[in-house]
Design a protein around this motif. Structure first.
Motif, PDB file in Angstrom:
ATOM      1  N   ARG A  55       0.837  -1.199   0.000  1.00 43.88           N
ATOM      2  CA  ARG A  55       0.000   0.000   0.000  1.00 43.88           C
ATOM      3  C   ARG A  55       0.865   1.239   0.000  1.00 43.88           C
ATOM      4  N   ARG A 165      -6.097  -0.778  -7.616  1.00 42.09           N
ATOM      5  CA  ARG A 165      -4.927  -1.541  -7.152  1.00 42.09           C
ATOM      6  C   ARG A 165      -4.848  -2.890  -7.865  1.00 42.09           C
ATOM      7  N   ASN A 169      -1.797  -4.260 -10.121  1.00 41.86           N
ATOM      8  CA  ASN A 169      -1.190  -5.515  -9.701  1.00 41.86           C
ATOM      9  C   ASN A 169      -1.125  -6.532 -10.833  1.00 41.86           C
ATOM     10  N   TYR A 192       1.559  -0.543  -5.622  1.00 32.20           N
ATOM     11  CA  TYR A 192       0.525  -1.577  -5.821  1.00 32.20           C
ATOM     12  C   TYR A 192       0.950  -2.755  -6.673  1.00 32.20           C
TER      13      TYR A 192
END
Ligand code: ATP
Ligand code: MG
Length: 193
Positions: A55, A165, A169, A192
């Motif tokens: 994060r 996110r 990812n 992320y």
């Protein structure tokens, strides 16, 4: 006498990262409630949750908000909930704001998930007397509440920080979900992943 009270909106959130949904919400509330401005107020993380794996840090979340709102003259960054020791309650933040600005009425803008959660907010029965809650519908949430929320008229936006996110990812680009300036920052900082 003319009504000289100020009308200020507050968009609180984790903003990990800030996305178009937050910005559209702030803008629609600004228009529909004739607000003087909207404060974007990132919430602090409790010390034990700081720099969570994968994060953004507090500083990075703040920087993304700064970038996202920089070209909108009636949006403003507020660090009122960014303390060294992390966690803050809306009740205490509003108590301070109202003491410092007795000439201002505050409109706290929240999505339907937060509306559902209102009964659990710290000192909600006092808070509800201090601020007008402005609610926004959100996909997957059926917001009904016994608290006096005024609903803002915004089309349903199926966008969330979690979705942004997840895109990053998976090496996908969250086009039209976050401002370009924020996307560039996420990439540069390697967030992320
Ligand atoms: P996450 O997916 O990590 O929970 P989020 O997208 O919900 O993030 P937050 O920072 O938690 O973003 O949200 C801040 C505020 O904005 C909350 O009141 C939330 O309900 C509201 N909000 C966020 N996205 C939307 C949306 N698409 N429609 C309506 N309200 C939203
Ligand atoms: Mg959320």
């Amino acid at each position: 006498m003319a009504d000289i009270r100020k009308r200020i909106g507050i968009m609180g959130g984790t903003f990990d990262p800030i996305h178009m949904g937050h910005l559209i919400l702030g803008e629609k509330a600004y228009e529909q409630f004739q607000l003087d401005k909207v404060l974007f107020m990132p919430s602090g993380n409790p010390p034990h949750k700081k720099n969570r794996q994968g994060r953004a840090t507090d500083e990075q979340r703040v920087e993304m908000v700064r970038r996202a709102i920089s070209d909108n003259p009636h949006f403003e960054l507020s660090l009122a909930e960014m303390h060294e020791n992390g966690y803050t309650y809306t009740y205490h933040t509003l108590e301070t704001l109202k003491t410092e600005n007795p000439d201002t009425d505050y409109y706290f803008i929240i999505g339907a998930d937060m509306v559902e959660y209102l009964p659990k907010w710290h000192r909600i029965d006092e808070l509800i007397e201090m601020v007008q809650f402005v609610g926004v519908q959100r996909p997957k949430y059926k917001a009904g509440t016994s608290y006096p929320v005024i609903w803002v008229d915004v089309p349903l936006m199926d966008i969330s920080s979690s979705a942004v996110r997840a895109y990053i990812n998976k090496d996908r680009t969250p086009n039209f979900m976050v401002p370009q300036s924020v996307l560039a920052y996420i990439k540069k900082a390697g967030l992320y992943k």
